[in-house]
Design a protein around this motif. Sequence first.
Motif, short mmCIF file in Angstrom:
data_model
loop_
_atom_site.label_atom_id
_atom_site.label_comp_id
_atom_site.label_asym_id
_atom_site.label_seq_id
_atom_site.Cartn_x
_atom_site.Cartn_y
_atom_site.Cartn_z
N SER A 95 14.70 -26.13 11.35
CA SER A 95 14.26 -25.34 9.22
C SER A 95 15.76 -25.61 8.75
O SER A 95 15.91 -25.31 7.48
CB SER A 95 14.22 -23.70 9.38
N GLN A 117 10.78 -27.67 0.65
CA GLN A 117 9.82 -26.62 2.04
C GLN A 117 8.98 -27.41 2.05
O GLN A 117 8.37 -26.74 2.86
CB GLN A 117 10.08 -25.51 0.60
N LEU A 164 8.47 -28.52 5.21
CA LEU A 164 9.09 -28.20 5.96
C LEU A 164 7.69 -26.96 6.21
O LEU A 164 7.54 -27.67 7.84
CB LEU A 164 10.32 -27.36 5.94
#
Length: 83
Positions: free
Chosen positions: A37, A43, A46
Amino acid sequence: MNPIIALLKENNISDEQINEIFLTLTQNPLAAMTTISQLGLPQDKLQALMAQVMQNPVLIKEAVEELGLDFTKVEEAKAKLNQ
């Protein structure tokens, strides 16, 4: 190529960092999630990476083998810690 490794390489994560991530994943998956992370991935990337790691643990073992890391040594170390 393993999809987890491919996603990391697409996002300019170095081979050294990838090796470290997979060593951590095999030893302490929760710590590896924190490390992942903090890589600065977008995003959406991830979330896709975390989903792959959580839903398909076989990919971790395959990646460890692809990277040439010794999965059995990691398992032995974990067993010693649990004694």
